[in-house]
Every structure is written in structure tokens, then in C-alpha cells.
Motif scaffolding. Structure first.
Motif, PDB file in Angstrom:
ATOM      1  N   SER A   1       0.855  -1.179   0.000  1.00  0.00           N
ATOM      2  CA  SER A   1       0.000   0.000   0.000  1.00  0.00           C
ATOM      3  C   SER A   1       0.891   1.229   0.000  1.00  0.00           C
ATOM      4  O   SER A   1       2.087   1.164   0.316  1.00  0.00           O
ATOM      5  N   VAL A   2       0.317   2.360  -0.363  1.00  0.00           N
ATOM      6  CA  VAL A   2       1.084   3.602  -0.429  1.00  0.00           C
ATOM      7  C   VAL A   2       1.670   3.913   0.951  1.00  0.00           C
ATOM      8  O   VAL A   2       0.974   3.878   1.963  1.00  0.00           O
ATOM      9  N   GLY A   3       2.979   4.189   0.984  1.00  0.00           N
ATOM     10  CA  GLY A   3       3.675   4.467   2.225  1.00  0.00           C
ATOM     11  C   GLY A   3       4.455   3.286   2.770  1.00  0.00           C
ATOM     12  O   GLY A   3       5.331   3.453   3.614  1.00  0.00           O
ATOM     13  N   SER A   4       4.175   2.088   2.254  1.00  0.00           N
ATOM     14  CA  SER A   4       4.895   0.901   2.706  1.00  0.00           C
ATOM     15  C   SER A   4       6.125   0.669   1.853  1.00  0.00           C
ATOM     16  O   SER A   4       6.279   1.247   0.776  1.00  0.00           O
ATOM     17  N   GLN A   5       7.025  -0.173   2.345  1.00  0.00           N
ATOM     18  CA  GLN A   5       8.216  -0.529   1.581  1.00  0.00           C
ATOM     19  C   GLN A   5       7.847  -1.546   0.505  1.00  0.00           C
ATOM     20  O   GLN A   5       7.082  -2.488   0.767  1.00  0.00           O
ATOM     21  N   ALA A   6       8.361  -1.350  -0.662  1.00  0.00           N
ATOM     22  CA  ALA A   6       8.044  -2.241  -1.775  1.00  0.00           C
ATOM     23  C   ALA A   6       9.315  -2.579  -2.530  1.00  0.00           C
ATOM     24  O   ALA A   6      10.290  -1.841  -2.504  1.00  0.00           O
ATOM     25  N   GLY A   7       9.286  -3.713  -3.199  1.00  0.00           N
ATOM     26  CA  GLY A   7      10.429  -4.163  -3.987  1.00  0.00           C
ATOM     27  C   GLY A   7       9.951  -5.018  -5.132  1.00  0.00           C
ATOM     28  O   GLY A   7       9.178  -4.587  -5.980  1.00  0.00           O
ATOM     29  N   ALA A   8      10.381  -6.268  -5.154  1.00  0.00           N
ATOM     30  CA  ALA A   8       9.970  -7.185  -6.215  1.00  0.00           C
ATOM     31  C   ALA A   8       8.615  -7.798  -5.878  1.00  0.00           C
ATOM     32  O   ALA A   8       8.246  -7.961  -4.726  1.00  0.00           O
ATOM     33  N   GLY A   9       7.869  -8.157  -6.904  1.00  0.00           N
ATOM     34  CA  GLY A   9       6.618  -8.871  -6.708  1.00  0.00           C
ATOM     35  C   GLY A   9       5.497  -8.035  -6.150  1.00  0.00           C
ATOM     36  O   GLY A   9       4.842  -8.422  -5.182  1.00  0.00           O
ATOM     37  N   VAL A  10       5.230  -6.866  -6.752  1.00  0.00           N
ATOM     38  CA  VAL A  10       4.156  -5.999  -6.264  1.00  0.00           C
ATOM     39  C   VAL A  10       2.843  -6.275  -6.990  1.00  0.00           C
ATOM     40  O   VAL A  10       1.780  -6.300  -6.386  1.00  0.00           O
ATOM     41  N   VAL A  11       2.908  -6.494  -8.306  1.00  0.00           N
ATOM     42  CA  VAL A  11       1.711  -6.668  -9.127  1.00  0.00           C
ATOM     43  C   VAL A  11       1.824  -7.963  -9.920  1.00  0.00           C
ATOM     44  O   VAL A  11       2.872  -8.259 -10.489  1.00  0.00           O
ATOM     45  N   THR A  12       0.729  -8.728  -9.942  1.00  0.00           N
ATOM     46  CA  THR A  12       0.665  -9.927 -10.772  1.00  0.00           C
ATOM     47  C   THR A  12      -0.316  -9.654 -11.906  1.00  0.00           C
ATOM     48  O   THR A  12      -1.479  -9.316 -11.665  1.00  0.00           O
TER      49      THR A  12
END
Length: 378
Positions: free
Chosen positions: A224-235
Motif C-alpha cells: 500500500s502507499v507508504g509501505s516498503q516495496a520491492g519485487a513482486g508488487v503486481v501480478t
């Protein structure tokens, strides 16, 4: 008393007679309805049917090139997206700074290369000194012998010094050319490395944005917006990747081939039929309730817009077909014989059959188009 007895006897006999009539009438077989048909000409096809589920043939898991704070998330599960649509972004501050620094390094390296090329060109353009030989003095040749010998010795020394100076000058020029050449190669290598660093930084900056590589449907979103993200966000599943995975028995799969035409029916709208084809047949079966079944993928020629992954579907695959042939209803053929009605009389005739379809049977010989045949009541 005698009259009563006679009357009772008559009643019993009458009841027995009625019963006899009823029993006799009940034993008589009901007439069998007879139906006829004409020998026609047209296509005959055989199909196998199975049920299955809608699934994506291939899915793509999309993510960022590095980790960062999720600043933008534009999709949710179930959304349909177009190619190139921006799906999500992370904070690109550091990545942009790296690109700016790499761009400056490329500019500095290009300036150094330009200077190295100018120095090398100047070294190549420097003329090489030509050695000179001292000419003999005519007056000295008329002088005395001692003076002549002294002048000759001085002339030889001058010539040797001149040659040595020329050799030193040539060597210095060669050394200068070699040095400028080395500097040029070093400057070129520095520029190459700077450009590589810029490419890598630019790729990392581009990786802060997720875009749809193909048009399709979003299957899952994490974060979600504001969280840490990297690989594997959208399928993402491509719109054209939807298939029906159906299960066929051993007898059915033996008739299946890749490329065969199929008809697909969805339970929410059984009236609509979608065309497709056999895309893949699993070589290994699975055992379920003592029955071996083989999975096959059936693709859509055109995927419906309202298609839902996971929903059920039925498929009918055309395993054999012939066009423009004589044919009769399959119920008319019994052990290679057909009953033909000629002038009100029924005649049993031997026929040669071809493809036995789901509804009709191909007739190769023994009948003519338009012949009247019995299809039931034989």
C-alpha cells in the motif's frame, strides 16, 4: 330362491367376461411410432466434451528494480489495463541523484577525451628533424695538411653531434606520441565506464516505475502507499492469455490433437458460444477416483471482456469432420444396414458408412440423396 341364484351366476359370468376382455386388451403390444427422414448432403462431425476452469496461460509478476517507499499505486485486483499503463511508483529521489551524478561524470570524461585527442593529433603533426652533414670548405682543401686534418676532425664531430641530436629528437617525438596515445586510450576507457554507470543508473531510475508490459488483467496487488516495496508488487495476466483447462478421459484424449477447433460455453451465458482451439495436451494423466484424466488447454480465438479467472466452462472439441457428404441420422444405421421405404414398402439395404458423427453418419455407398429411410420404429 332359484331365481336369485340364476341372477347371481349371470353377474359373475359377466364380470369374468369383462375381466377377460380387459386382460386380453392389456397384453396387446402398443403400436410403435415410425419416423422417416431423407438422405441429405452436408457436413458430419464428431466431438468430445469436457468441463474445466478459466485460468491464465501465463502470469507476470512485476516489481521494482530496487526497494523503496511506495508513493503511487494505481491498480487493484480485477482491473483491466492497457499496455504501457503506469501501475505503481516508489520514491525516486536517490535514483534520480545517481543519474545526475553519472551524467556529470560522462560530461567530464568527454571533455578529457577531447583534450586527449587534441594532444595526440598535435604530437602526430610535429615534424621530424632531418640530420645535416657539414660540407667541406674549399679553402681548407688548399691549406696545409695539418690544417686539413684538423678541419676534417671537427667536421666529423659536428656531423656525429647532429645525428645524435636528430636521433634524440625522433625518440622524444616517438615517446610523446606513445604518451598521448596512452592518454587517449585511458580517456576513452574512462568515458566508456562513465557511460556504463549512466546506463545502470538510468535503468535503476526506470525501475522505480512499474508499467504494464502487455494489456491484461490484474490478478493480485501487494503493498500500500507508504509501505516498503520491492519485487513482486503486481501480478498481471495478459488479456490474450486466458485458456480453459479441461479434463478428458483416456478414450477422449486419444482423439485430441493440438490445433483442433473447439467451442467454449460459459455457465453465466450458455446461449453464447465462443470459438477456440486446442493449445496444449498434457502428456501425463492424473488419477482421480480410479479414473485417469488428462488436462488440455483450450484457447479462445477472442477472449470475452467479461471473462473471470477461476470460473467454470465447458468445451466441445471437434476431433473429426467431413464436408459435403451423404449422411443420415445416426439412429437409422444398424449393423451396417438401413431400412429404405420405396413406394410404401420397407426394404433393408446394406450400406457403406464413413464417419459416425454426434448426430449424423456419413454414407459412402448404398443410398442416394433424397432416399426415404426409417430412423425409428424399425
Amino acid at each position: 330362491m332359484k331365481v336369485w341364484w340364476l341372477a347371481g351366476g349371470i353377474a359373475v359370468l359377466a364380470a369374468a367376461a369383462v375381466t377377460a376382455v380387459v386382460v386380453t386388451h392389456g397384453d396387446k403390444p402398443a403400436p410403435v411410432a415410425v419416423s422417416t427422414s431423407k438422405v441429405g448432403r452436408g457436413p458430419v462431425s464428431s466431438t468430445v466434451s469436457a468441463s474445466g476452469t478459466i485460468q491464465a496461460q501465463a502470469t507476470r509478476t512485476l516489481g521494482f528494480s530496487g526497494s523503496g517507499t511506495l508513493t503511487e499505486l494505481n491498480v487493484k485486483a480485477g482491473d483491466v489495463v492497457a499496455p504501457g499503463a503506469v501501475l505503481a511508483k516508489i520514491d525516486d529521489t536517490d535514483a534520480q541523484a545517481a543519474v545526475d551524478q553519472a551524467s556529470e561524470s560522462v560530461s567530464n570524461a568527454q571533455d578529457a577525451l577531447d583534450k586527449a585527442e587534441d594532444a595526440h593529433d598535435a604530437a602526430l603533426a610535429t615534424p621530424t628533424a632531418n640530420p645535416t652533414t657539414a660540407a667541406p670548405n674549399p679553402s681548407s682543401s688548399r691549406a696545409g695538411g695539418s690544417q686539413t686534418g684538423q678541419n676534417a676532425g671537427q667536421g666529423q664531430n659536428v656531423q656525429q653531434n647532429t645525428q645524435q641530436n636528430s636521433q634524440n629528437t625522433a625518440q622524444n617525438r616517438a615517446n610523446q606520441i606513445q604518451q598521448t596515445s596512452d592518454n587517449l586510450m585511458s580517456a576513452q576507457q574512462r568515458l566508456n565506464n562513465a557511460k556504463l554507470s549512466l546506463t545502470q543508473a538510468s535503468t535503476k531510475l526506470a525501475g522505480t516505475v512499474i508499467t504494464a508490459p502487455v494489456g491484461g488483467k490484474i490478478l493480485a496487488v501487494s503493498g500500500s502507499v507508504g509501505s516498503q516495496a520491492g519485487a513482486g508488487v503486481v501480478t498481471l495476466a495478459g488479456t490474450g492469455d486466458a485458456v480453459v483447462k479441461a479434463q478428458f478421459t483416456e478414450a477422449e484424449v486419444a482423439a485430441l490433437k493440438v490445433g483442433q477447433a473447439a467451442t467454449i460455453t460459459l455457465p453465466d451465458n450458455a446461449a453464447d458460444k465462443y470459438t477456440g482451439k486446442v493449445l496444449q495436451i498434457d502428456p501425463a494423466g492424473t488419477l482421480t477416483n480410479r479414473l485417469v484424466r488428462y488436462a488440455a488447454l483450450i484457447s479462445f480465438d477472442k477472449v470475452p471482456d467479461t471473462l473471470l479467472y477461476g470460473q467454470s466452462a465447458t468445451v466441445a472439441v471437434v476431433t473429426a469432420s467431413v464436408d459435403d457428404v451423404l449422411n443420415v441420422p445416426a439412429t437409422a444405421v444398424h449393423d451396417g444396414y438401413v431400412t429404405v421405404r420405396i413406394n410404401g414398402k420397407d426394404e433393408r439395404k446394406k450400406v457403406e458408412t464413413g464417419l459416425r458423427g454426434d448426430v449424423n453418419t456419413e454414407i459412402k455407398s448404398g443410398l442416394a440423396q433424397g432416399d426415404e429411410i426409417l430412423t425409428a420404429g424399425q
